[in-house]
Design a protein around this motif. Structure first.
Motif, PDB file in Angstrom:
ATOM      1  N   GLY A   1      37.372  62.941  -5.108  1.00 55.50           N
ATOM      2  CA  GLY A   1      36.488  64.144  -5.071  1.00 55.50           C
ATOM      3  C   GLY A   1      34.950  63.941  -4.183  1.00 55.50           C
ATOM      4  N   GLY A   2      34.725  62.617  -3.774  1.00 57.60           N
ATOM      5  CA  GLY A   2      33.684  62.151  -3.031  1.00 57.60           C
ATOM      6  C   GLY A   2      33.843  62.449  -1.598  1.00 57.60           C
ATOM      7  N   SER A   3      32.846  61.789  -0.844  1.00 59.39           N
ATOM      8  CA  SER A   3      33.244  61.846   0.691  1.00 59.39           C
ATOM      9  C   SER A   3      32.465  60.707   1.119  1.00 59.39           C
ATOM     10  N   VAL A   4      32.948  60.209   2.467  1.00 58.21           N
ATOM     11  CA  VAL A   4      32.427  59.124   3.090  1.00 58.21           C
ATOM     12  C   VAL A   4      31.421  59.484   4.079  1.00 58.21           C
ATOM     13  N   LEU A   5      30.246  59.311   4.140  1.00 53.83           N
ATOM     14  CA  LEU A   5      29.227  60.018   5.057  1.00 53.83           C
ATOM     15  C   LEU A   5      29.186  58.868   6.313  1.00 53.83           C
ATOM     16  N   ARG A   6      29.270  57.747   6.237  1.00 53.63           N
ATOM     17  CA  ARG A   6      29.358  56.744   7.152  1.00 53.63           C
ATOM     18  C   ARG A   6      30.113  55.502   6.767  1.00 53.63           C
ATOM     19  N   GLU A   7      30.957  55.100   7.798  1.00 57.39           N
ATOM     20  CA  GLU A   7      31.709  53.789   7.541  1.00 57.39           C
ATOM     21  C   GLU A   7      31.561  52.681   8.687  1.00 57.39           C
ATOM     22  N   GLY A   8      31.239  51.286   8.442  1.00 63.33           N
ATOM     23  CA  GLY A   8      31.141  50.561   9.379  1.00 63.33           C
ATOM     24  C   GLY A   8      31.730  49.153   8.924  1.00 63.33           C
ATOM     25  N   PRO A   9      31.662  48.020   9.694  1.00 63.04           N
ATOM     26  CA  PRO A   9      31.829  46.754   9.274  1.00 63.04           C
ATOM     27  C   PRO A   9      30.893  46.089   8.081  1.00 63.04           C
ATOM     28  N   GLY A  10      31.546  46.164   6.902  1.00 65.51           N
ATOM     29  CA  GLY A  10      31.129  45.495   6.037  1.00 65.51           C
ATOM     30  C   GLY A  10      29.986  46.690   4.919  1.00 65.51           C
ATOM     31  N   GLU A  11      29.996  47.911   5.199  1.00 63.39           N
ATOM     32  CA  GLU A  11      29.404  48.817   4.484  1.00 63.39           C
ATOM     33  C   GLU A  11      29.753  50.233   4.943  1.00 63.39           C
ATOM     34  N   ALA A  12      29.438  51.038   3.847  1.00 63.47           N
ATOM     35  CA  ALA A  12      30.011  52.696   3.843  1.00 63.47           C
ATOM     36  C   ALA A  12      28.767  53.331   3.051  1.00 63.47           C
ATOM     37  N   VAL A  13      28.404  54.673   3.429  1.00 68.00           N
ATOM     38  CA  VAL A  13      27.460  55.288   2.753  1.00 68.00           C
ATOM     39  C   VAL A  13      28.458  56.407   2.241  1.00 68.00           C
ATOM     40  N   LEU A  14      28.384  56.310   0.801  1.00 66.87           N
ATOM     41  CA  LEU A  14      29.196  57.345   0.114  1.00 66.87           C
ATOM     42  C   LEU A  14      28.382  58.681  -0.478  1.00 66.87           C
ATOM     43  N   ARG A  15      29.249  59.700  -0.967  1.00 66.46           N
ATOM     44  CA  ARG A  15      28.760  60.577  -1.609  1.00 66.46           C
ATOM     45  C   ARG A  15      29.611  61.108  -2.921  1.00 66.46           C
ATOM     46  N   ASP A  16      28.967  60.999  -4.192  1.00 66.03           N
ATOM     47  CA  ASP A  16      29.922  61.345  -5.338  1.00 66.03           C
ATOM     48  C   ASP A  16      30.018  62.697  -5.348  1.00 66.03           C
TER      49      ASP A  16
END
Length: 267
Positions: free
Chosen positions: A238-253
């Motif tokens: 039920g969350g979302s991925v705002l940004r994903e790159g090498p070694g890191e991802a910004v998520l939203r619950d």
């Protein structure tokens, strides 16, 4: 000044006294539905949960048995935004709040007593929310640091100006024992405690931006073994991925709270 309890403060079920000054010592999340929040973070970060002594609306997250974060179902109750908030260790909550006021900051909650300590929820002069904690911690600082949070990052209008505000409020780069070291490295301010990078401050956020992801805010980075697996689990639950790159991802619950997962290798 509001003297109601805040979900973000450390639980009073402590085991040792912190020995750091001005460093991040806890992170917390306001939530509209604690059970749904528990399920999401258990699926994404593998956390387990236990009750907190503050009541049924509060829970403590455990990583490998160590307390790493708090959750409180108070967003709707107190009309608070759903968000992750870092707390900084201070020798005196009252003194830190007074310093924040003097420098253009505001207090949303506190200082209030949570024996054996005191807490307050503040905002800096650009509107970024943070907390302060005076007293004991749930576990020793080194154990907490190794268990989950890699570091925190402030996205703000002017990194240098923000560093001055926080430095004066939290006694950074002072002669106080255990205080943090601050250095300007490249295009960001880096905060170290006991030699470890614990926070970074970078310029670029806009004070009046309609998108909360680019307004001044503190971003919590959690250390994980597999960034991609966390991102996929967030989407499935039920969350979302705002940004994903090498070694890191910004998520939203599912509630809207934003956080970052960082590879253990990168951290």
């Amino acid at each position: 000044m509001n003297h109601d309890r805040t979900s973000a403060s450390p639980d009073p079920d402590v085991v040792s006294t912190h020995s750091v000054c001005g460093a991040p010592c806890w992170v917390s999340l306001t939530s509209r539905d604690v059970k749904a929040t528990e399920d999401f973070y258990q699926a994404v970060l593998g956390w387990e949960w236990r009750a907190a002594k503050l009541g049924d609306h509060f829970r403590i997250a455990l990583a490998d048995g160590a307390p790493v974060a708090g959750i409180g179902a108070v967003a709707a109750m107190w009309q608070m935004a759903v968000a992750w908030t870092p707390y900084f260790a201070v020798p005196s909550a009252d003194e830190a709040v007074s310093r924040a006021y003097e420098r253009g900051g505001t207090a949303a909650v506190g200082p209030i007593s949570f024996p054996p300590g005191r807490a307050a929820l503040l905002a800096d002069r650009d509107g970024a929310t943070f907390g302060i904690w005076e007293g004991d911690l749930l576990t020793d600082w080194e154990t907490w640091r190794k268990a989950a949070p890699a570091f925190i990052r402030l996205h703000t209008r002017d990194a240098f100006d923000a560093a001055i505000f926080y430095g004066e409020v939290l006694d950074w780069a002072s002669e106080r024992p255990g205080c943090c070291e601050v250095r300007y490295e490249g295009d960001e301010v880096v905060l170290r405690s006991h030699g470890e990078v614990v926070a970074r401050i970078e310029s670029g956020a806009l004070e009046t931006a309609p998108d909360p992801t680019i307004r001044p805010h503190w971003q919590i980075h959690f250390r994980v073994a597999d960034v991609s697996a966390c991102a996929r689990a967030a989407e499935v639950h039920g969350g979302s991925v705002l940004r994903e790159g090498p070694g890191e991802a910004v998520l939203r619950d599912p509630d809207g709270a934003q956080f970052t997962v960082t590879s253990r290798r990168e951290a």
